[in-house]
Structure formats: C-alpha cells, structure tokens
Scaffold this active site. Sequence first.
Site, PDB file in Angstrom:
ATOM      1  CB  CYS A  45      78.366   0.007   3.309  1.00 59.92           C
ATOM      2  SG  CYS A  45      80.085  -0.113   2.797  1.00 59.92           S
TER       3      CYS A  45
HETATM    4  C1  BEZ Z   1      80.281   2.258  -0.561  1.00 60.72           C
HETATM    5  O1  BEZ Z   1      79.848   1.506   0.295  1.00 60.72           O
HETATM    6  O2  BEZ Z   1      79.554   2.809  -1.369  1.00 60.72           O
HETATM    7  C2  BEZ Z   1      81.756   2.519  -0.652  1.00 60.72           C
HETATM    8  C3  BEZ Z   1      82.549   2.435   0.476  1.00 60.72           C
HETATM    9  C4  BEZ Z   1      83.900   2.721   0.398  1.00 60.72           C
HETATM   10  C5  BEZ Z   1      84.458   3.067  -0.816  1.00 60.72           C
HETATM   11  C6  BEZ Z   1      83.651   3.122  -1.955  1.00 60.72           C
HETATM   12  C7  BEZ Z   1      82.297   2.837  -1.878  1.00 60.72           C
END
Ligand code: BEZ
Length: 211
Positions: A45
């Site tokens: 994210c």
């Molecule tokens: C991420 O943004 O890295 C992420 C968010 C939630 C679950 C897995 C990865």
Amino acid sequence: MAIRLGDTAPDFEAQTTEGTLRFHEWLGNSWGILFSHPKDFTPVCTTELGEVARLKPEFAKRNTKVIALSVDSVADHEKWSADIEETQGARPNYPLIADPDRRIATLYDMIHPNADSTLTVRSVFIIGPDKKVKLTLTYPASAGRNFAEILRVLDSLQLTSVHSVATPVNWKDGEDVIVVPSLTDAQAREKFPKGFRTVKPYLRITPQPNK
Ligand code: BEZ
C-alpha cells in the site's frame, strides 16, 4: 450488493485527510477514481499511494480526481502519509477516506470476507462525469496495482465516450483504434475522414480520431 458497470456510483459523506466531503459534490463535473487499500502502514500500500501521488499531474490532465479509502482513521492516514513521503518521495496529494466503521467499504462491496473479513481488498472504481461506474477492478492484498494500466484504460474510456470507436488489445493513446461494429461502412466513412481499413467486416481499423 455488488456495483456493476453502468450503475450510479453510490453517494456518501466521508471524513478524509482533506476534511469532510460528499462524494458526488466533491466529484463535480470531473471523472473520478475511488480506490481502496487494505491497511495503512503496510508495504505494498505504501508503494501504491506514493505512485498515485506522483501521477497526480497525469490524472489532472485527464480531468480526473483520485481518492483513496481504507478502514483506518484520519489520524493514521496522516501519520502514514509522512512515511509515504519519506520512502516514496511523494506525499498523498489527494484525500484519503477514513472508514473505520466500514460503512463506505460495505456500500462499495470492498470487503470480500473469503479473502479477509475485516480489511478492504484493492478495489478501483472509475466514475464518469455522469456519476456512472465505467470500470471496476479487484486485486488481492498481495499484488500491487499497475496505475499505468489505470491511466491507459482511462484514456480508452474518455476516447470511446466521445467517438464511435473501441480500443484493441494493449492499445495505448495515439495508436490505431477500432470502428464500432454498430456503424455501417457509409456511416464510418462520414465519421472518420482519415478512412479505415477493413480486415474483416467486423474488424475495421482507423487512426485515433482526436490525434
Ligand atoms: C501490503 O500492503 O503490503 C499488504 C496489506 C495487507 C495484507 C498484505 C499486504
């Protein structure tokens, strides 16, 4: 209920990093992109939200406003924005919706319980100036989206909303396009003064009209 292409994008009031807004009013006459991410302070994210900030001029060129959403609070969004700026070289320059009670996530069917019962998936909704949903996209938490593809499809949507064309596989702005099958050859000759090439009666190619 799932939101389908052609539906009116549901309106809502939201607390965001840029204050309280009503979605339709905020959109005004622009195109809009509403996208969700699973969680603040997570790695994928962080890269996505930095990239969207870098691409803001590209969205602006296309008269398109972008807005992000997750189930986190405004305070978390603001704290995390500093991390995004530090690590990605760009701070979110668009509103981040705080949706801790999942009201908007539920309205837009952004929580897919068999994937994760509490966090939003990576949804994208492209909304036209008529407030109708033009594109939906759903990615899992583990895969960051390709925002170059989102710009590409926005170009296609904006082109095909004005001209009687469709865009072929892997099309990019400036490349040849397809004459829609609903036009007769005579109509196509009138609409496309640069002419068209008939590969098959249902596959007619013409230069992009607005170039
Ligand atoms: C991420 O943004 O890295 C992420 C968010 C939630 C679950 C897995 C990865």
